[in-house]
Scaffold this motif. Structure first.
Motif, PDB file in Angstrom:
ATOM      1  N   HIS A 137      34.150  -3.603 -22.494  1.00 25.29           N
ATOM      2  CA  HIS A 137      35.256  -2.906 -21.809  1.00 25.29           C
ATOM      3  C   HIS A 137      34.676  -2.139 -20.627  1.00 25.29           C
ATOM      4  N   MET A 138      35.330  -2.250 -19.499  1.00 21.86           N
ATOM      5  CA  MET A 138      34.970  -1.395 -18.359  1.00 21.86           C
ATOM      6  C   MET A 138      36.083  -0.385 -18.160  1.00 21.86           C
ATOM      7  N   THR A 139      35.752   0.883 -18.249  1.00 25.53           N
ATOM      8  CA  THR A 139      36.762   1.929 -18.039  1.00 25.53           C
ATOM      9  C   THR A 139      36.500   2.606 -16.696  1.00 25.53           C
ATOM     10  N   PHE A 140      37.569   2.798 -15.943  1.00 26.05           N
ATOM     11  CA  PHE A 140      37.488   3.439 -14.627  1.00 26.05           C
ATOM     12  C   PHE A 140      38.378   4.675 -14.716  1.00 26.05           C
ATOM     13  N   CYS A 155      28.805   2.632  -6.772  1.00 29.15           N
ATOM     14  CA  CYS A 155      27.816   1.562  -6.905  1.00 29.15           C
ATOM     15  C   CYS A 155      27.881   0.985  -8.317  1.00 29.15           C
ATOM     16  N   VAL A 156      27.859   1.869  -9.295  1.00 25.51           N
ATOM     17  CA  VAL A 156      27.817   1.455 -10.696  1.00 25.51           C
ATOM     18  C   VAL A 156      29.088   0.678 -11.081  1.00 25.51           C
ATOM     19  N   SER A 157      30.242   1.163 -10.624  1.00 26.76           N
ATOM     20  CA  SER A 157      31.510   0.461 -10.918  1.00 26.76           C
ATOM     21  C   SER A 157      31.433  -0.992 -10.467  1.00 26.76           C
ATOM     22  N   ILE A 158      30.957  -1.190  -9.250  1.00 25.05           N
ATOM     23  CA  ILE A 158      30.916  -2.558  -8.702  1.00 25.05           C
ATOM     24  C   ILE A 158      29.793  -3.363  -9.367  1.00 25.05           C
ATOM     25  N   GLN A 159      28.708  -2.700  -9.697  1.00 25.58           N
ATOM     26  CA  GLN A 159      27.625  -3.415 -10.391  1.00 25.58           C
ATOM     27  C   GLN A 159      28.089  -3.938 -11.746  1.00 25.58           C
ATOM     28  N   TYR A 160      28.848  -3.121 -12.489  1.00 23.01           N
ATOM     29  CA  TYR A 160      29.415  -3.590 -13.770  1.00 23.01           C
ATOM     30  C   TYR A 160      30.257  -4.850 -13.520  1.00 23.01           C
TER      31      TYR A 160
END
Ligand SMILES: CSCC[C@H](NC=O)C(=O)O
Ligand SMILES: [Zn+2]
Ligand SMILES: [Zn+2]
Length: 408
Positions: free
Chosen positions: A140-143, A116-121
């Motif tokens: 920066h978004m890190t996965f 959820c959080v990944s897609i919300q970012y």
């Protein structure tokens, strides 16, 4: 407002469900498919995409939205790609189908933890970019891979890489937990996982005899000492309404091993414990206590660590911390009630905090039962979409924090 899809579903929800269908489930996560999905998002959003292979097959994907002032430190939005296994027979719907029921609940492993959080970012950044915003600080978004098994082949390695240093992270957001009330929980520290195996050795012999000095009786003593400690901590938590779960030390006996036959007294037996040590505990004294319990049980009782985190850090939650100030102010402006707590388990935030990056654990899911790692993990689409709104406001505030003493 974004237009709705063919079935009247919000496109952010459709994207969320698409990500949930990728089987990044431990112990054999399909990271390749997740990374391909993220690369596609980067392309769609016009963001640069960097892939850092921190261990064989374990890639950290970094999507970057550059800020207007490159001298400022950046905002790091972290999420892990992997999810924990399922007991399929206990689920109402296939955990990798991302089924949405007539009320709007999306059932899937990772629905709360933490796809959820990944897609919300991603959706918050998409929205802000689409509205023409341009903030001073880089986002920066890190996965990352491997979080669910400790992050040793993921974030723990990544923070030591030059590619991480080059991000110049000044502040990070990472995962939190749902909150069944109207409030939102935010985590400013974590307990330290200590996984301890106690091994007891003693005299073997025939199961019909009163053998002296057996492994079992000494192990029993240690188990009793540790479970007595457990009860003390449980009572301390129960009797003080101001204390939350993360503020006391927990322990569970999670494994007992040893023995070969009913009538053979074994020479060795072991007990394994999952300790979660509160961040205010003196770790040296705590280890001495463990030593003391083993010694008091008799000769030949030793312990070893399978996990031992020794760098607990606390991110300040007062106005001395400009990041907290911006975060809490933005929440206040949205009329959100925050409940600051210590995370009871372990997340990748501990690696970030340990290298000096202040971090808050926040998964914006209120009015939602805590279902991470549980059967029927699910999230309501309206709660998910509100989370996108919340990140939109939070990112605007955080990426606009004016120059700080540490920036150069
Ligand atoms: C100690 S490494 C294991 C990390 C794991 N994290 C999420 O559940 C946890 O058990 O807290
Ligand atoms: Zn998680
Ligand atoms: Zn988890």
């Amino acid at each position: 407002m974004t237009s709705k899809g063919p079935e009247g579903e919000h496109p952010s929800v459709t994207l969320f469900r698409k990500y949930l269908r990728i089987r990044t489930v431990q112990p054999k996560p399909d990271y390749g498919a997740a990374v391909a999905f993220l690369e596609e998002r980067a392309h769609q959003l016009g963001l640069s995409c960097q892939k850092v292979e921190v261990a064989p097959g374990n890639v950290v994907t970094v999507l970057t939205w550059p800020g207007s002032n490159p001298t400022l430190s950046s905002i790091l939005l972290n999420s892990h790609m992997d999810v924990v296994p399922v007991f399929k027979e206990h689920w109402s719907h296939d955990p990798f189908e991302a089924f949405k029921d007539s009320e709007g609940y999306i059932y899937a492993r990772g629905a709360q933890d933490m796809k959820c959080v990944s897609i919300q970012y991603l959706e918050a950044v998409r929205r802000l970019k689409g509205e023409g915003h341009h903030f001073p600080r880089t986002i920066h978004m890190t996965f990352v891979p491997d979080e669910e098994v400790g992050g040793h082949q993921g974030m723990e390695l990544f923070v030591q890489q030059p590619e991480f240093q080059a991000l110049r992270a000044g502040f990070a957001l990472d995962e939190g937990l749902a909150n069944p009330t109207d409030a939102f929980t935010v985590f400013y520290s974590e307990r330290s996982p200590w996984w301890v195996r106690v091994t007891s050795t003693g005299r073997p012999g025939h199961g019909s005899r009163f053998i002296e000095d057996t492994a079992a009786e000494k192990l029993h003593k240690v188990v009793t000492s540790i479970l007595t400690f457990r009860e003390k901590e449980r009572q301390r938590l129960q009797s003080n309404p101001h204390l939350k779960e993360g503020a006391v030390t927990s322990v569970n006996l999670t494994k007992l091993e040893g023995g070969v036959a009913y009538n053979v007294v074994p020479a060795t037996m072991s007990a394994s414990f999952d300790f979660r040590v509160a961040p205010d505990v003196d770790l040296k004294a705590f280890e001495e206590q463990l030593q003391g319990w083993c010694q008091a049980a008799g000769e030949g009782v030793t312990f070893e660590f399978a996990q031992k985190w020794t760098k607990p850090r606390v991110t300040p939650t007062d106005d001395s911390n400009p990041w907290w100030k911006a975060f809490s102010r933005a929440c206040k402006d949205m009329n959100l009630t925050l409940e600051p707590e210590i995370f009871p388990a372990a997340t990748d935030s501990r690696y970030l905090r340990a290298v000096g990056v202040p971090a808050l654990g926040f998964s914006p899911m209120n009015r939602t039962p805590v279902l991470l790692h549980d059967h029927d993990e699910r999230l309501h689409e309206a709660v998910f979409l509100r989370g996108v709104d919340i990140y939109t406001r939070l990112l605007s505030a955080l990426a606009s924090v004016p120059t700080l003493p540490g920036d150069s």
